[in-house]
Motif scaffolding. Structure first.
Motif, PDB file in Angstrom:
ATOM      1  N   ASN A  53      41.203  55.690  -0.980  1.00 11.19           N
ATOM      2  CA  ASN A  53      42.360  55.752  -0.084  1.00 11.19           C
ATOM      3  C   ASN A  53      43.569  56.439  -0.705  1.00 11.19           C
ATOM      4  O   ASN A  53      44.472  56.846   0.015  1.00 11.19           O
ATOM      5  CB  ASN A  53      42.727  54.354   0.414  1.00 11.19           C
ATOM      6  N   LYS A  57      43.175  61.570   2.109  1.00 11.57           N
ATOM      7  CA  LYS A  57      43.967  62.300   3.120  1.00 11.57           C
ATOM      8  C   LYS A  57      44.307  63.724   2.664  1.00 11.57           C
ATOM      9  O   LYS A  57      44.659  64.564   3.477  1.00 11.57           O
ATOM     10  CB  LYS A  57      45.234  61.523   3.462  1.00 11.57           C
ATOM     11  N   ASP A  58      44.166  63.995   1.359  1.00 13.99           N
ATOM     12  CA  ASP A  58      44.545  65.302   0.812  1.00 13.99           C
ATOM     13  C   ASP A  58      43.393  66.294   0.646  1.00 13.99           C
ATOM     14  O   ASP A  58      43.627  67.446   0.304  1.00 13.99           O
ATOM     15  CB  ASP A  58      45.209  65.107  -0.560  1.00 13.99           C
TER      16      ASP A  58
END
Length: 158
Positions: A53, A57-58
């Motif tokens: 986590n 997202k990157d």
């Protein structure tokens, strides 16, 4: 034959994602058993999910495994924070190449992370991406597995 991973780390938790991002890396591919999951457990450690986590997202992220057991891959997929692909046949980079094409990332902008030089790292090298060799996520591996791992690592050029 000697292999040289781009990075040789103690475990996955030592990966510097900021450094990879600065290098233009857009996609991370991980081996499953012993790399991000205790071998044959089909569940992720809570700290590993938390770790995913922090960077998922990157980057485009996938777990790419040689495991051929459909039920096992499905079980891992249910708890994985990303796509899990089985039957990869590493060191053949075909499945990894197909995955990268599906997400629109060229190999030079990808990294393969794994615990086995002769499958994971060789597949990454054949594909043309960066490679990160890590130690097992399971510090309590059995003696035969430790022996094979040490023998395989003798192929690494330092």
């Amino acid at each position: 034959m000697f292999l040289k991973p781009d990075y040789n780390l103690k475990n996955i938790y030592e990966i510097d994602f900021m450094k990879l991002k600065e290098q233009g890396i857009k996609c991370l591919m991980f081996d499953l058993d012993s790399t991000v999951m205790v071998s044959k457990s089909s569940t992720f450690l809570p700290e590993t999910v938390e770790w995913f986590n922090t960077f998922i997202k990157d980057f485009e992220v996938a777990i790419i495994s040689n495991n051929k057991n459909k039920d096992y891959i499905e079980a891992a997929s249910k708890t994985a924070p990303c796509r899990v692909i089985g039957r990869a046949d590493k060191p053949n980079p075909k499945i990894m190449r197909e995955y990268l094409e599906s997400v629109g990332v060229k190999p030079e902008y990808a990294v393969m992370v794994g615990d086995r030089p002769l499958t994971d790292i060789l597949a990454g090298k054949l594909l043309g991406c960066k490679t990160i060799l890590v130690g097992s996520i399971n510090p309590k591996e059995n003696l035969p597995t430790k022996f094979v791992r040490a023998l395989e690592r003798s192929t690494i050029r330092r």
